[in-house]
Design an enzyme around this catalytic site. Structure first.
Site, PDB file in Angstrom:
ATOM      1  N   HIS A 175      -8.148   3.199   9.963  1.00 18.38           N
ATOM      2  CA  HIS A 175      -7.801   2.745   8.961  1.00 18.38           C
ATOM      3  C   HIS A 175      -7.251   3.891   7.934  1.00 18.38           C
ATOM      4  O   HIS A 175      -6.472   4.023   7.091  1.00 18.38           O
ATOM      5  CB  HIS A 175      -8.754   1.669   7.692  1.00 18.38           C
ATOM      6  CG  HIS A 175      -8.368   1.526   6.092  1.00 18.38           C
ATOM      7  ND1 HIS A 175      -7.096   0.536   6.137  1.00 18.38           N
ATOM      8  CD2 HIS A 175      -8.806   1.530   5.362  1.00 18.38           C
ATOM      9  CE1 HIS A 175      -6.879   0.492   5.354  1.00 18.38           C
ATOM     10  NE2 HIS A 175      -7.897   0.554   4.791  1.00 18.38           N
TER      11      HIS A 175
ATOM     12  N   HIS B 241      -3.519 -11.019  -0.036  1.00 13.26           N
ATOM     13  CA  HIS B 241      -3.303 -11.210   1.440  1.00 13.26           C
ATOM     14  C   HIS B 241      -3.603 -12.733   2.427  1.00 13.26           C
ATOM     15  O   HIS B 241      -4.555 -13.160   1.995  1.00 13.26           O
ATOM     16  CB  HIS B 241      -3.811 -10.139   2.642  1.00 13.26           C
ATOM     17  CG  HIS B 241      -2.877  -9.116   2.554  1.00 13.26           C
ATOM     18  ND1 HIS B 241      -3.499  -8.420   1.710  1.00 13.26           N
ATOM     19  CD2 HIS B 241      -1.666  -8.238   3.326  1.00 13.26           C
ATOM     20  CE1 HIS B 241      -2.521  -6.987   1.792  1.00 13.26           C
ATOM     21  NE2 HIS B 241      -1.677  -6.933   2.428  1.00 13.26           N
TER      22      HIS B 241
ATOM     23  N   ALA C 108       2.944  -1.964   4.329  1.00 15.75           N
ATOM     24  CA  ALA C 108       2.739  -1.069   5.263  1.00 15.75           C
ATOM     25  C   ALA C 108       2.734  -1.707   6.394  1.00 15.75           C
ATOM     26  O   ALA C 108       2.012  -2.719   6.516  1.00 15.75           O
ATOM     27  CB  ALA C 108       1.790  -0.156   4.747  1.00 15.75           C
TER      28      ALA C 108
ATOM     29  N   HIS D 272      -9.181  -3.625  -5.700  1.00 15.94           N
ATOM     30  CA  HIS D 272      -7.616  -4.251  -5.517  1.00 15.94           C
ATOM     31  C   HIS D 272      -7.683  -4.963  -7.013  1.00 15.94           C
ATOM     32  O   HIS D 272      -7.633  -5.819  -7.316  1.00 15.94           O
ATOM     33  CB  HIS D 272      -6.719  -5.621  -4.252  1.00 15.94           C
ATOM     34  CG  HIS D 272      -6.940  -4.414  -3.004  1.00 15.94           C
ATOM     35  ND1 HIS D 272      -6.259  -5.277  -2.324  1.00 15.94           N
ATOM     36  CD2 HIS D 272      -7.182  -3.043  -2.938  1.00 15.94           C
ATOM     37  CE1 HIS D 272      -6.123  -4.123  -1.118  1.00 15.94           C
ATOM     38  NE2 HIS D 272      -6.086  -2.548  -2.419  1.00 15.94           N
TER      39      HIS D 272
ATOM     40  N   SER E 220       0.762  -0.969   0.107  1.00 21.43           N
ATOM     41  CA  SER E 220      -0.047  -0.013  -0.049  1.00 21.43           C
ATOM     42  C   SER E 220       1.099   1.126  -0.094  1.00 21.43           C
ATOM     43  O   SER E 220       1.619   1.088   1.066  1.00 21.43           O
ATOM     44  CB  SER E 220      -0.438  -0.319   1.297  1.00 21.43           C
ATOM     45  OG  SER E 220      -1.075  -1.698   1.915  1.00 21.43           O
TER      46      SER E 220
ATOM     47  N   MET F  47       0.834  -7.511   8.268  1.00 19.30           N
ATOM     48  CA  MET F  47      -0.062  -8.212   7.768  1.00 19.30           C
ATOM     49  C   MET F  47       0.676  -9.263   6.565  1.00 19.30           C
ATOM     50  O   MET F  47      -0.287  -9.587   5.591  1.00 19.30           O
ATOM     51  CB  MET F  47      -1.131  -8.520   7.519  1.00 19.30           C
ATOM     52  CG  MET F  47      -1.845  -7.336   8.755  1.00 19.30           C
ATOM     53  SD  MET F  47      -3.496  -7.395   9.136  1.00 19.30           S
ATOM     54  CE  MET F  47      -3.363  -5.976   9.909  1.00 19.30           C
ATOM     55  N   SER F  48       2.448  -8.693   5.853  1.00 16.73           N
ATOM     56  CA  SER F  48       2.198  -9.855   4.727  1.00 16.73           C
ATOM     57  C   SER F  48       4.032 -10.191   4.836  1.00 16.73           C
ATOM     58  O   SER F  48       4.246  -9.694   5.899  1.00 16.73           O
ATOM     59  CB  SER F  48       2.517  -8.870   3.772  1.00 16.73           C
ATOM     60  OG  SER F  48       3.254  -7.052   3.788  1.00 16.73           O
TER      61      SER F  48
ATOM     62  N   ASN G 198       1.684   3.679  10.764  1.00 16.13           N
ATOM     63  CA  ASN G 198       0.866   4.723  12.168  1.00 16.13           C
ATOM     64  C   ASN G 198       2.101   4.084  13.093  1.00 16.13           C
ATOM     65  O   ASN G 198       2.562   2.899  12.983  1.00 16.13           O
ATOM     66  CB  ASN G 198      -0.778   3.646  12.375  1.00 16.13           C
ATOM     67  CG  ASN G 198      -0.746   2.704  11.917  1.00 16.13           C
ATOM     68  OD1 ASN G 198      -0.168   1.932  11.076  1.00 16.13           O
ATOM     69  ND2 ASN G 198      -0.577   1.655  13.037  1.00 16.13           N
TER      70      ASN G 198
ATOM     71  N   TYR H 268      -5.125 -13.372   4.892  1.00 11.91           N
ATOM     72  CA  TYR H 268      -6.372 -13.540   5.386  1.00 11.91           C
ATOM     73  C   TYR H 268      -7.828 -13.630   4.065  1.00 11.91           C
ATOM     74  O   TYR H 268      -8.457 -13.886   4.386  1.00 11.91           O
ATOM     75  CB  TYR H 268      -6.702 -12.647   6.452  1.00 11.91           C
ATOM     76  CG  TYR H 268      -6.747 -11.481   5.106  1.00 11.91           C
ATOM     77  CD1 TYR H 268      -7.494 -11.117   4.436  1.00 11.91           C
ATOM     78  CD2 TYR H 268      -4.771  -9.989   5.618  1.00 11.91           C
ATOM     79  CE1 TYR H 268      -7.182  -9.085   4.367  1.00 11.91           C
ATOM     80  CE2 TYR H 268      -4.681  -9.323   5.595  1.00 11.91           C
ATOM     81  CZ  TYR H 268      -5.884  -8.039   5.392  1.00 11.91           C
ATOM     82  OH  TYR H 268      -5.213  -7.290   4.175  1.00 11.91           O
ATOM     83  N   GLU H 269      -6.874 -13.251   2.676  1.00 10.56           N
ATOM     84  CA  GLU H 269      -8.393 -13.852   1.661  1.00 10.56           C
ATOM     85  C   GLU H 269      -8.134 -14.326   1.150  1.00 10.56           C
ATOM     86  O   GLU H 269      -9.122 -15.236   0.691  1.00 10.56           O
ATOM     87  CB  GLU H 269      -7.865 -12.477   0.373  1.00 10.56           C
ATOM     88  CG  GLU H 269      -7.868 -10.996   1.430  1.00 10.56           C
ATOM     89  CD  GLU H 269      -7.081 -10.025  -0.264  1.00 10.56           C
ATOM     90  OE1 GLU H 269      -7.678 -10.445  -1.618  1.00 10.56           O
ATOM     91  OE2 GLU H 269      -6.035  -9.660   0.343  1.00 10.56           O
TER      92      GLU H 269
HETATM   93  N1  HPA Z   1      -0.682  -3.581  12.429  1.00 11.67           N
HETATM   94  C1  HPA Z   1      -0.514  -4.473  11.388  1.00 11.67           C
HETATM   95  N2  HPA Z   1      -0.568  -4.644  10.232  1.00 11.67           N
HETATM   96  C2  HPA Z   1      -0.728  -2.752   9.373  1.00 11.67           C
HETATM   97  C3  HPA Z   1      -0.757  -1.909  10.433  1.00 11.67           C
HETATM   98  C4  HPA Z   1      -0.919  -2.333  12.292  1.00 11.67           C
HETATM   99  O1  HPA Z   1      -0.622  -1.176  13.068  1.00 11.67           O
HETATM  100  N3  HPA Z   1      -0.636  -0.985  10.061  1.00 11.67           N
HETATM  101  C5  HPA Z   1      -0.443  -0.329   8.930  1.00 11.67           C
HETATM  102  N4  HPA Z   1      -0.291  -2.304   8.247  1.00 11.67           N
END
Ligand code: HPA
Length: 273
Positions: free
Chosen positions: A247, A89, A119, A67, A36, A211-212, A235, A91-92
């Protein structure tokens, strides 16, 4: 009686490569997985072929609407590269093979260098949203095994190439781009972590969480590819700051730094190619 053998992964891969090769003869030296916030980078590639993943037999698709999966074959400067846009991902699909497939395709095309981007949430308290982090190592908490029953030691050499890391630090310094470095922890997702999970992951030694990436990198390494990885810290993770994670924040920050991220990756491609 003719016995029909079920198709293997290798058979599928051959069909995918044939379909790709019917659309481009370019021989990329580098593959890059765009996370992302790296859409802008895709625009800087002077592309010779853009292949919709729907047109490649056996290629996995994202279930997330909008996507779009694309393979972009092209050049940055003199370096031929293949960019994977629209990552699927775990989880998909719940099927690890779907996330490993781009790596298998890159390897089958003879590509020996992989750049992964993602990200991530910052766990290290020195980080601020918008920071870019060079991944020095990872912790795989997806509880998946990307190597099947192959026993490959992942411990005798760094997964993330040390020579690349040194070059990247120099590139960032020369380009006056502030680059953090640290350990990325990969979880299954899709929900963000609880504050207690974030505390635990921090104690395990991670600087960022997402998550990747981790399974793809382990597979690429086991196939002999040299890997560099980057996280865009969109973040700070839950509980690191006393504020709610949204998000929207993740998307906004990714947008804010996309130009710098793109500039850094362009410099890295030119150097590693
Ligand atoms: N946690 C998991 N995955 C993420 C986050 C997070 O805080 N920010 C962007 N992808």
């Amino acid at each position: 009686m003719k016995i029909i053998r079920p198709k293997t992964l290798e058979d599928n891969l051959k069909e995918s490569i044939k379909a790709i090769r019917s659309q481009t003869k370019l021989k990329p030296k580098i593959a890059i997985i765009l996370g992302s916030g790296l859409g802008e980078f895709a625009e800087t590639i002077s592309s010779s072929a853009v292949i919709d993943t729907q047109s490649i037999p056996h290629y996995p698709h994202s279930s997330v609407e909008g996507h779009k999966g694309r393979l972009i074959f092209g050049k940055i400067g003199k370096v031929a590269l293949l960019a994977f846009q629209g990552r699927v991902h775990f989880y998909e699909t719940g099927n690890i093979e779907t996330i490993l497939y781009p790596i298998r395709v890159a390897h089958a095309l003879g590509i020996k260098t992989l750049i992964v981007t993602n990200a991530a949430g910052g766990i290290n308290k020195q980080f601020t949203p918008g920071d870019l982090m060079l991944i020095t190592d990872h912790i795989n908490l997806t509880f998946q095994n990307p190597l099947g029953n192959k026993s490959v030691s992942l411990h005798n050499q760094p997964l993330y190439d040390l020579d690349f890391q040194n070059k990247i630090i120099d590139i960032a310094r020369t380009a006056d781009i502030h680059l953090q470095s640290g350990i990325y922890c990969g979880l299954k997702g899709p929900s963000y972590e609880t504050a207690s999970e974030v505390r635990m992951i921090g104690k395990l030694g991670a600087d960022a969480v997402g998550m990747s990436t981790v399974n793809e990198v382990s597979l690429a390494f086991s196939l002999g590819m040299r890997v560099a990885g980057f996280s865009c810290i969109t973040n700070l993770s839950t509980g690191i700051l006393d504020q709610k994670l949204s998000h929207q924040e993740v998307t906004e920050v990714a947008n804010r730094v996309r130009h710098t991220f793109s500039r850094l990756i362009t410099g890295v491609v030119e150097e590693l190619g």
